[in-house]
Structures are given as C-alpha cells and as structure tokens.
Design an enzyme around this catalytic site. Structure first.
Site, PDB file in Angstrom:
ATOM      1  N   ASP A 269       1.077  -1.369  -0.010  1.00  0.00           N
ATOM      2  CA  ASP A 269      -0.046  -0.026   0.051  1.00  0.00           C
ATOM      3  C   ASP A 269       1.027   1.320  -0.019  1.00  0.00           C
ATOM      4  OD1 ASP A 269      -3.254   0.341   0.433  1.00  0.00           O
ATOM      5  OD2 ASP A 269      -2.169   2.199   1.505  1.00  0.00           O
ATOM      6  N   ASP A 314      -7.272  -4.217  -6.112  1.00  0.00           N
ATOM      7  CA  ASP A 314      -8.470  -3.729  -5.264  1.00  0.00           C
ATOM      8  C   ASP A 314      -8.197  -2.145  -5.121  1.00  0.00           C
ATOM      9  OD1 ASP A 314     -10.879  -3.318  -4.064  1.00  0.00           O
ATOM     10  OD2 ASP A 314     -10.255  -3.923  -2.045  1.00  0.00           O
ATOM     11  N   CYS A 367     -15.092  -1.520  -5.186  1.00  0.00           N
ATOM     12  CA  CYS A 367     -16.342  -1.091  -4.541  1.00  0.00           C
ATOM     13  C   CYS A 367     -17.301  -0.467  -5.233  1.00  0.00           C
ATOM     14  CB  CYS A 367     -16.033  -1.006  -3.123  1.00  0.00           C
ATOM     15  SG  CYS A 367     -15.057   0.199  -2.735  1.00  0.00           S
TER      16      CYS A 367
END
Length: 417
Positions: A269, A314, A367
């Site tokens: 990340d 993601d 999402c």
C-alpha cells in the site's frame, strides 16, 4: 401505541426514542460530517472518545445517525432543515425522524416543534419523488441513470437500506460450523450465507468485538460480497501472491486463509499506517505468511516484474457500491471526483499488472457499481495489452444480493508483452 420499527434488517430493533444526551450526540456528529466534511467514522471516533457509553447505546446512536445520512435529503425536505443548519435546527430533524418511524419524540430540553399535519403533507409529496424518497442526491441519480440505465432504480433503492453485518470465518483457526457454535454460546446468533462458504450473517444485536471468538482471531467482520472477490483470486498454498492495494487488509487475511498460511503473500500500500494495522490483524489471525511493503515509488513495482502467481488490484474507487455502509460519502463527494479516480485506476492497472507472471492471474476489483470504473476500465486495458486475456467478471449487485456492491474481473497473462 407507537409501533417499533426495524432499522437494521432482522437483528436490531429500535423500539424507543433516543435519550436527550444521545440525541445531542447525533446532532453533533451530523454537524461535524455535514458542515466540516469529516468522514463519519472519524466523527464517531471524535465524539465517542472518552465517553463511558454502553455498547447498546452507542449502537443506537450509530444506527440513527446512519439511517439519517442514508436518506438525508428526504429528512431535510420533511423537516425543512438544510444540512448546514444541523447545529441550530437539528432537533426538528430528529423529531421528524422519530415521527416518520412511528417512535415517541425524544425528550430534548430545547427542541423545535413539528407541525404533524404539514409533515403528513410533505410525506405524501415525497412519495411521488422516487429519487428523493430513496435518499439519493441529484448528481448521483444522473450518473446512475447515464451509466446503468434500467438497472439503476433498483440499485438506488437498495443503497438506502441498512448494511447487514457479515463475518468471514478464519479457516486458519476454525470451521464455519465451529465458529457459529462458539458464537451461539456467546449469545451471538448467525446464519449461513448461501453461495459464500466463508460467510456468516449476524442476526442478533451483539457486541461482536467483545467476544472471545474475536479476541482469538476466529473471524473478521467483512461483507459477503468482499469475500467473493478474494475467493475469485483462487490463491493456492505455496504460491507467490501480491495484494497490491491492501489497505487495512481484509482481503489480505482472506487470501492468507485460502493459502493455508503457506507460500508468500505480499501486502502492499502507499500508506504505512494501514500496513501497520494489517500487521496487528495478521498476528491475531495467525496469518503468518503475510509480509507488508510500502509502495515508495514506481521502482517498488518494477522490482516485482513477472514474479507473482496471483495479483489482486482492489483499486481506489468512488465507493458507490458501499453507500449503505458509508452513507456520508453521498453528501461529501461530487461527480467531478470520478474522472480523477478513473485515471488513477487506469494507471494502477497498467503499471501494477507487470507483476503478474506468464500463466498468472490478475484480479481487478472495485467497491463501485459504475461501469466506467469497472468493465469499461477492463476493456480499455485489454485493448492495449494483448498479452492478457479475459476469463470472467462479476457485478455484485446490492439489489440482487443484499450485499454491498462490488465488481471484479479475472484476467490471465498469456505472454510477457
């Protein structure tokens, strides 16, 4: 007698009004979110810090705050209160909310009264305006109609419903049956989720994070739709797997369980604090094959070129599939943010896909339920990258599943370039 109303599916009932102090907290939290633009989770943290609230009362406060934010424009219309007036006029909006849900009015010391006949008239007017009734801002409705067409009204209505509580069983420590039985002994009622073998839905009002099951790392709270994305990666024991936008690591931990803790799982990340949180969660879950790495520059990605059996991307997105869970985003975001996110997604997909080795699998996920962030991105990538082939994709629909909204596409690298 005023009837109770179920606001959280079948596991949490609000059958009485909020206390005066809880009402004041709701108004203060709403004001912080709507006037200062504070994310809802941080507003909760700021207001609950230092308070000795019972879990049940904290749950009631978050329940009402979330319910108001999911249909904020509706309640503002019914109460004739503007969002920026919450500190001064919030008592009237709270009174309207209670009346709308057939609950006794809270006993606030200084409360603006409501004309119930005028409220009834406004309710009938609102019923004739589906976008308002669903609690949808105009900019989002325009975007949804443009991108989803006939599918949008059902999704719009689903996104104003309360989010259900789902758990992911940590198969590194127990089975789903063992977890359900242990939770039942701790007075937490659950049911299995059809089609998601790692998921349980919580159907009782329970303080999950005080259970021994949680302390022992037997489960994580994770939406069932999110669990399907990790499942699609199909990671095997002994593989080299990269979760390149790991965040706090919910999917990372799910992947570790798939791998039975064997092999190398690299969680990456751009924010170190998220990876630090992930390390703590991994220790509790016994996910010992998780290794964290900060993405300091493009060199971090280049060093891993053609090295991974599986890569999960993601990517940062609009979050328009998870508005049940993050309802404040509807009132903080604007349509101008989407093009910026789309460019970032395109860059990440193009750059980070280099880590997938020949024969390896790439999962691109969001999402969001908007095609511009989903299939359109994948089609554009495949048009420019013939060394990848499309296998399958899935739109996880809030309207069809009751889960949050997600998308994933499964691609295979068939050549180096």
């Amino acid at each position: 007698m005023i009837a109770a109303i179920s606001l959280y599916g079948n596991f949490l009932m609000l059958n009485s009004s909020l206390s005066p102090s809880s009402t004041e907290l709701v108004i203060s939290i709403l004001d912080l979110v709507l006037k200062e633009g504070k994310p809802l989770d941080r507003a909760y943290s700021q207001h609950f810090s230092g308070l000795q609230l019972e879990p049940s009362e904290q749950g009631r406060i978050t329940l009402v705050t979330g319910a108001i934010l999911r249909r904020l424009n509706l309640y503002c219309f019914l109460s004739d209160v503007k969002p920026e007036e919450m500190a001064r006029m919030g008592s009237r909006l709270l009174n309207v909310w209670h009346l709308f849900h057939q609950l006794p009015l809270p006993k606030m010391k200084y409360a603006l009264q409501v004309d119930e006949q005028e409220l009834a008239t406004r309710i009938e007017t609102a019923k004739q305006k589906p976008v308002l009734w669903d609690g949808c801002p105009d900019w989002l409705d325009e975007m949804g109609q443009a991108q989803m067409g006939d599918r949008w009204p059902a999704e719009r209505a689903a996104l104003n419903k309360p989010a259900k509580r789902f758990l992911r069983v940590n198969t590194l420590k127990c089975t789903r049956d063992e977890l359900a039985k242990k939770l039942r002994n701790e007075r937490v009622q659950t049911v299995e989720v059809e089609g998601v073998e790692t998921a349980l839905e919580v159907v009782s009002d329970s303080a999950l994070f005080r259970t021994e099951c949680f302390k022992k790392g037997w489960f994580e709270q994770q939406d069932a739709g999110s669990q399907l994305i990790a499942k699609a990666l199909d990671a095997k024991p002994g593989m080299r797997v990269v979760d390149a936008c790991a965040g706090a690591g919910g999917k990372t931990l799910s992947i570790s369980a798939q791998m039975e803790g064997k092999g190398r799982l690299l969680a990456m990340d751009v924010e170190q604090w998220k990876l630090d949180n992930l390390k703590q969660r991994a220790r509790r879950a016994a996910a010992h094959n998780v290794e964290t790495r900060i993405i300091a520059s493009s060199k971090t990605i280049k060093r891993l070129k053609l090295s991974a059996d599986r890569v999960l991307l993601d990517v940062p997105c609009s979050g328009l599939g998870v508005l049940k869970r993050n309802p404040d985003a509807k009132w903080r975001d604007t349509p101008e943010r989407l093009p910026v996110l789309v460019e970032l997604q395109k860059h990440i997909l193009q750059s980070y896909s280099r880590m997938v080795k020949v024969g390896g699998i790439l999962i691109y996920a969001t999402c969001s339920i908007m095609p511009e962030e989903n299939r359109h991105q994948v089609d554009a990538f495949l048009a420019e990258n013939k060394h990848f082939r499309f296998i399958e994709d899935e739109n996880i629909s809030p309207a069809e599943t009751g889960f949050d909204g997600f998308y994933y596409a499964k691609l295979e690298r068939i050549a180096e370039a």
